[in-house]
Enzyme design. Structure first.
Site, PDB file in Angstrom:
ATOM      1  N   HIS A   1      30.909 -10.378   3.882  1.00 23.93           N
ATOM      2  CA  HIS A   1      30.971 -10.713   5.169  1.00 23.93           C
ATOM      3  C   HIS A   1      29.417 -11.045   5.633  1.00 23.93           C
ATOM      4  CE1 HIS A   1      28.830  -6.676   6.716  1.00 23.93           C
ATOM      5  NE2 HIS A   1      29.634  -6.162   5.823  1.00 23.93           N
TER       6      HIS A   1
ATOM      7  N   ASP B   1      28.290 -11.240   8.921  1.00 22.32           N
ATOM      8  CA  ASP B   1      27.960 -10.451  10.044  1.00 22.32           C
ATOM      9  C   ASP B   1      27.057  -9.186  10.031  1.00 22.32           C
ATOM     10  OD1 ASP B   1      30.471  -9.360   9.344  1.00 22.32           O
ATOM     11  OD2 ASP B   1      30.349  -8.593  11.362  1.00 22.32           O
TER      12      ASP B   1
ATOM     13  N   GLU C   1      30.022  -5.366  -0.886  1.00 21.19           N
ATOM     14  CA  GLU C   1      29.623  -4.367   0.035  1.00 21.19           C
ATOM     15  C   GLU C   1      28.746  -3.253  -0.723  1.00 21.19           C
ATOM     16  OE1 GLU C   1      30.151  -3.736   3.199  1.00 21.19           O
ATOM     17  OE2 GLU C   1      31.896  -4.660   4.006  1.00 21.19           O
TER      18      GLU C   1
ATOM     19  N   HIS D   1      23.790   0.280   8.626  1.00 20.35           N
ATOM     20  CA  HIS D   1      23.896   0.587   9.920  1.00 20.35           C
ATOM     21  C   HIS D   1      22.682   1.657  10.513  1.00 20.35           C
ATOM     22  CE1 HIS D   1      28.670  -0.221   9.908  1.00 20.35           C
ATOM     23  NE2 HIS D   1      27.745  -0.784   9.242  1.00 20.35           N
TER      24      HIS D   1
ATOM     25  N   ASP E   1      23.526  -4.118   4.170  1.00 23.93           N
ATOM     26  CA  ASP E   1      25.032  -4.199   4.503  1.00 23.93           C
ATOM     27  C   ASP E   1      25.060  -5.498   5.339  1.00 23.93           C
ATOM     28  OD1 ASP E   1      27.621  -4.041   5.270  1.00 23.93           O
ATOM     29  OD2 ASP E   1      27.530  -2.447   6.640  1.00 23.93           O
TER      30      ASP E   1
ATOM     31  N   GLU F   1      33.097  -8.438  10.457  1.00 24.59           N
ATOM     32  CA  GLU F   1      33.677  -7.356   9.581  1.00 24.59           C
ATOM     33  C   GLU F   1      33.459  -6.016  10.713  1.00 24.59           C
ATOM     34  OE1 GLU F   1      33.605  -3.615   6.901  1.00 24.59           O
ATOM     35  OE2 GLU F   1      32.002  -4.688   7.865  1.00 24.59           O
ATOM     36  N   GLU F   2      32.042  -6.102  10.945  1.00 24.43           N
ATOM     37  CA  GLU F   2      31.589  -4.804  11.673  1.00 24.43           C
ATOM     38  C   GLU F   2      32.017  -4.587  12.985  1.00 24.43           C
ATOM     39  OE1 GLU F   2      30.112  -2.994   9.839  1.00 24.43           O
ATOM     40  OE2 GLU F   2      28.764  -4.063   8.629  1.00 24.43           O
TER      41      GLU F   2
HETATM   42 ZN   LIG Z   1      29.581  -4.112   5.458  1.00 29.26          ZN
END
Ligand SMILES: [Zn+2]
Length: 360
Positions: free
Chosen positions: A76, A78, A161, A335, A102, A132-133
């Site tokens: 992903h 994003d 990932e 994150h 990530d 995705e997030e």
């Molecule tokens: Zn991810």
């Protein structure tokens, strides 16, 4: 990124660490992936050995060499919202910034492979997707599986990932039920006229405490199930015998069971009680017994482990494509404001993926 009219460009001949930094510096919080999608599409369109398709902000590129097998490599584009962590910066071996672990380092590796591997031993479909997030309904991979399932077809998928460069197979399913007990309201001064629903929930908790979760081995990986109360609600007022109590229970189940089988199991555990399904998502088998997966594990090395959380590998599984997570980032750093990734690990991950696609 400087923003404004100038579109960001990507040079896929730069090493994977530098390319990761370039990707990180194109801001792409979920819902705002047009610029990074444009840059990825433009970089891939120039490559004669790839067919490139676009759907919204998702870009899909594929080789068409009529090989016996097709692998899917996906990531992903994003990120979660910024935390004062852009632009990226390098400190020794570490690249810092939003999305480094990530998962723009994984995206950079996939882009490098797409550009460099004109004749892989297995055909490859590269999938770069948006959103995705955020909530599942907006997920770009979910959208592609509805609008263009043929674009995602393959014998095996690698989702890049963050996995700390270890192969994580499949994922566990998850479901939530409400177990409700009923009673009869009365004034607590004349409690014998009522029937206490909270007291009636005690056997529900007893069954949870006595429960021994399974640890089944699926395609060679051990999973660890769980059945846990995650909330309890009930009560009317300080002077009322309560007439209802609900225990919310979360069940994490190994991918050898379907959602229906897992729910049937939970209903059996709480036989005699009112059980209502709240939500449910299927697990995914690791599929490590498939030849494409076995050759991947052999090429990248290390001991595969089970994935306990729910991830997008399950979307591939639903399409009949076994999938694993494998990427250079450390999942523990995802994150976080100080998110970073090791440049050496990115390079190592790329080298292993190259060896796999080169059939070495
Ligand atoms: Zn991810």
């Amino acid at each position: 990124m400087t923003g404004g009219a100038r579109a960001a460009t990507l040079d896929l001949t730069r090493d994977a660490g530098a390319l990761t930094a370039d990707l990180v510096d194109i801001e792409s919080v979920s819902g705002d992936e047009a610029a990074i999608g444009d840059a990825i599409e433009a970089a891939l369109r120039g490559l004669p050995h790839l067919r490139v398709d676009r759907d919204g902000d998702a870009v899909v590129a594929r080789t068409d060499l009529a090989r016996a097998e097709r692998a899917v490599v996906a990531g992903h584009t994003d990120t979660v919202p910024l935390a004062g962590n852009l632009p990226s910066h390098v400190d020794g071996d570490l690249l810092y910034g939003c999305g480094t672990t990530d998962m723009k380092s994984g995206v950079a590796v996939a882009l490098r492979l797409a550009a460099a591997m004109a004749e892989p031993v297995r055909d490859v479909t590269y999938v770069f997707y948006d959103c995705e997030e955020v909530e599942a309904a907006r997920n770009g991979l979910g959208r592609l599986s509805r609008t263009h399932p043929d674009w995602l077809a393959g014998d095996f998928a690698v989702l890049m990932e963050p996995s700390d460069a270890r192969v994580e197979g499949g994922c566990q399913g998850t479901l939530r039920v409400d177990v409700t007990t009923r009673g009869q309201r009365s004034h607590s001064a004349r409690w014998w006229r009522g029937e206490n629903a909270i007291h009636a929930a005690a056997p529900v908790l007893d069954r949870l405490r006595a429960y021994t979760p399974r640890r089944p081995v699926v395609d060679g990986l051990e999973y660890r199930e769980g059945l846990n109360a995650v909330a309890i609600t009930g009560g009317v007022a300080g002077n009322v015998i309560p007439d209802a109590c609900t225990v919310s229970v979360n069940h994490r189940f190994a991918p050898d069971r379907s959602e229906d089988e897992a729910l049937a199991h939970v209903r059996e555990v709480f036989a005699g009680f009112e059980v209502t399904l709240v939500d449910s998502a299927p697990g995914a088998r690791p599929g490590l017994d498939k030849p494409a997966a076995a050759s991947f594990v052999a090429a990248v090395g290390g001991e595969p482990r089970a994935k306990y959380g729910w991830t997008d590998v399950s979307r591939f599984s639903a399409l009949g494509v076994p999938a694993v997570n494998y990427g250079p980032g450390d999942p523990e750093l995802a994150h976080t404001p100080h998110e970073h990734v090791s440049l050496a690990k990115i390079a190592d991950c790329e080298a292993r993926m190259r060896a796999w696609l080169a059939g070495r």
